[in-house]
Design a protein around this motif. Structure first.
Motif, PDB file in Angstrom:
ATOM      1  N   ALA B  52    -103.443 -13.437  36.879  1.00  0.00           N
ATOM      2  CA  ALA B  52    -104.305 -14.823  36.867  1.00  0.00           C
ATOM      3  C   ALA B  52    -103.575 -15.996  36.550  1.00  0.00           C
ATOM      4  CB  ALA B  52    -105.290 -14.150  35.887  1.00  0.00           C
ATOM      5  N   CYS B  53    -104.206 -16.864  36.117  1.00  0.00           N
ATOM      6  CA  CYS B  53    -103.728 -18.123  35.987  1.00  0.00           C
ATOM      7  C   CYS B  53    -102.804 -18.343  34.791  1.00  0.00           C
ATOM      8  CB  CYS B  53    -104.835 -19.163  35.350  1.00  0.00           C
ATOM      9  SG  CYS B  53    -106.549 -18.041  34.821  1.00  0.00           S
ATOM     10  N   ALA B 118    -105.221 -15.187  26.045  1.00  0.00           N
ATOM     11  CA  ALA B 118    -106.275 -14.621  25.618  1.00  0.00           C
ATOM     12  C   ALA B 118    -106.826 -13.431  26.557  1.00  0.00           C
ATOM     13  CB  ALA B 118    -107.547 -15.857  25.390  1.00  0.00           C
ATOM     14  N   PHE B 126    -113.842 -13.193  29.567  1.00  0.00           N
ATOM     15  CA  PHE B 126    -114.440 -12.440  30.453  1.00  0.00           C
ATOM     16  C   PHE B 126    -114.918 -11.191  29.906  1.00  0.00           C
ATOM     17  CE2 PHE B 126    -111.329 -15.227  32.342  1.00  0.00           C
ATOM     18  CZ  PHE B 126    -111.880 -15.873  33.239  1.00  0.00           C
ATOM     19  N   CYS B 148    -104.816 -20.160  26.294  1.00  0.00           N
ATOM     20  CA  CYS B 148    -105.496 -20.110  27.282  1.00  0.00           C
ATOM     21  C   CYS B 148    -105.240 -21.108  28.372  1.00  0.00           C
ATOM     22  CB  CYS B 148    -107.037 -19.844  27.335  1.00  0.00           C
ATOM     23  SG  CYS B 148    -107.790 -19.633  28.545  1.00  0.00           S
ATOM     24  N   PRO B 149    -104.333 -21.436  28.841  1.00  0.00           N
ATOM     25  CA  PRO B 149    -103.070 -20.432  28.893  1.00  0.00           C
ATOM     26  C   PRO B 149    -102.140 -20.776  27.673  1.00  0.00           C
ATOM     27  CG  PRO B 149    -102.713 -22.062  30.713  1.00  0.00           C
ATOM     28  CD  PRO B 149    -104.138 -22.395  30.131  1.00  0.00           C
TER      29      PRO B 149
HETATM   30  S1  SF4 Z   1    -106.155 -16.623  28.897  1.00  0.00           S
HETATM   31 FE1  SF4 Z   1    -106.807 -18.257  30.056  1.00  0.00          FE
HETATM   32  S2  SF4 Z   1    -104.981 -18.984  31.412  1.00  0.00           S
HETATM   33 FE2  SF4 Z   1    -104.607 -16.932  30.722  1.00  0.00          FE
HETATM   34  S3  SF4 Z   1    -105.388 -15.663  32.320  1.00  0.00           S
HETATM   35 FE3  SF4 Z   1    -106.921 -15.791  31.049  1.00  0.00          FE
HETATM   36  S4  SF4 Z   1    -108.171 -17.596  31.620  1.00  0.00           S
HETATM   37 FE4  SF4 Z   1    -106.347 -17.543  32.621  1.00  0.00          FE
END
Ligand code: SF4
Lengths: 177, 227
Positions: B52-53, B118, B126, B148-149
């Motif tokens: 992911a991000c 996170a 989530f 995050c991130p």
């Molecule tokens: S911690 Fe934040 S940046 Fe990293 S995957 Fe999760 S939502 Fe995305």
């Protein structure tokens, strides 16, 4: 002079023609803003879709489901689930929404794959999320959730955090790996 | 003319002043483990498990501005068999967890894991039916990165923490080799042949205190299909 600004993508004339072609009582009509919806019982769905495709030039652009469990203002007599088929005529840009309701304990609708092949994966997704069975679908498997998943997560009575499925994996420890 | 070699005599064990072993000039005395760990910590090969991000931030760390190469960890490989540092960057969903575990098992020893962000560490925001609430429940994690991130600097910090951990632990000859592999095989066979388990892990049994779980019993989830 009218101040009402709702556009009418589907001319009344077309609706009248559809009504004339199908006969009375096949569907009921409602509208919201510029959406025109035809409510059709599952038994008439394939017939109506075929007519709309062959004689009125509509194509399927979107297919989805909704669970109206506990929806405010909804009469208890109406169906719990609704599947909607958004149709578009590419030549005249007319837009039309077909809606069909189903309820527990046997949420079953006929598949529209023979009419529009593209319905295949979208019906699989509706099945995956709501458990609505599309009778006659050539390959009605889960499409997003893992195969062994047993619930239908977008149903309103399914807990947001799941029933613990996400915790159920083997723990790989430092010793095992 | 005889040349006297430069150097020193190694000190002997207790009681003796000299061991009789002559070490020439430039010799460094250390333990084998220390040397091996020093080599290992300065040539970590990360496995970027970027779902992911957070993965985007991980890419920034690899690029020239932050430059993870300064810490000897720039060789990102996309085959787990060539890696020894797994960086889990991003949320992991149910369907991905068996994949992550398999990749982890495919990495050769010695191997280490960093949980980045996170989501990977706790599930983050989530908290839904599909997202695993922390990968450390299912694979061993050495270093966690909050954020995050996380900023690239904190990823570099994590690599440095990882390095000091590598330096302190591990042994050159500690790997048991074949018996360990055999044990792993047996474990995998056990896992594959296991029947369905109750859907709720015991440590989450109190989740229903907020009324999230429905009456009607817990679901049984098959074990074998996704492996
Ligand atoms: S911690 Fe934040 S940046 Fe990293 S995957 Fe999760 S939502 Fe995305």
């Amino acid at each position: 002079m009218t101040t009402k600004q709702t556009s009418k993508p589907l001319p009344d004339a077309t609706l009248a023609r559809i009504r004339k072609r199908c006969g009375e009582g096949v569907f009921s009509v409602s509208s919201h803003l510029d959406n025109l919806r035809l409510y059709v019982p599952g038994s008439k769905l394939v017939e109506l879709a075929t007519i709309l495709r062959d004689e009125f030039g509509f194509h399927l652009t979107e297919l989805g489901g909704a669970d109206y469990l506990g929806y405010p203002g909804r009469s208890p007599a109406s169906h719990r689930f609704e599947v909607h088929y958004v149709l578009l005529n590419y030549d005249t840009a007319e837009r039309l929404i077909l809606k069909s309701g189903v309820s527990d304990p046997d949420p079953t609708l006929p598949t529209l794959v023979p009419v529009w092949l593209g319905a295949g994966w979208m019906e699989r997704e509706v099945f995956d999320m709501y458990g609505i069975v599309f009778q006659g679908h050539p390959d009605l498997r889960r499409i997003l959730m893992p195969e062994e998943f047993q619930s239908f997560p977008l149903r309103k009575d399914y807990p947001l955090r799941g029933r613990g499925e996400r915790h159920n994996f083997e723990r790989v420890t430092r010793e095992d790996s | 003319m005889a040349v006297t070699p430069k150097g020193f005599e190694l000190p002997g064990k207790s009681g003796k002043s000299s061991s009789g072993v002559f070490a020439p000039e430039g010799t460094i005395v250390t333990s084998l483990d220390a040397v091996v760990n020093w080599c290992r910590k300065n040539s970590l090969w990360p496995m970027p498990f970027a779902t992911a991000c957070c993965g985007i931030e991980l890419m920034a760390v690899g690029s020239s501005r932050f430059d993870i190469a300064r810490f000897g960890a720039e060789v990102m490989r996309f085959s787990p068999r060539q890696c020894d540092l797994m960086i889990v960057a991003g949320r992991v969903v149910m369907k991905m967890m068996p994949v992550l575990q398999r990749i982890w098992l495919q990495m050769p020893e010695p191997k280490y894991a960093i949980s980045m962000g996170a989501c990977a560490s706790t599930g983050g925001i989530f908290d839904t039916y599909a997202v695993v609430q922390g990968v450390d429940r299912f694979i061993p994690i050495d270093v966690y990165i909050p954020g995050c991130p996380p900023r690239p600097e904190s990823i570099l910090r994590a690599v440095m923490d990882m390095q000091s951990k590598v330096q302190k632990g591990g042994s050159a000859l500690g790997n048991q080799g074949l018996p360990e592999l055999r044990q792993m095989e047996e474990q995998l066979i056990q896992i594959r042949t296991r029947a369905g388990l109750p859907g709720v892990a015991t440590e989450r049994a109190d989740e229903s205190r907020f009324g999230y779980r429905l009456p009607g019993g817990e679901s049984l989830v098959g074990r074998t299909e996704t492996r």
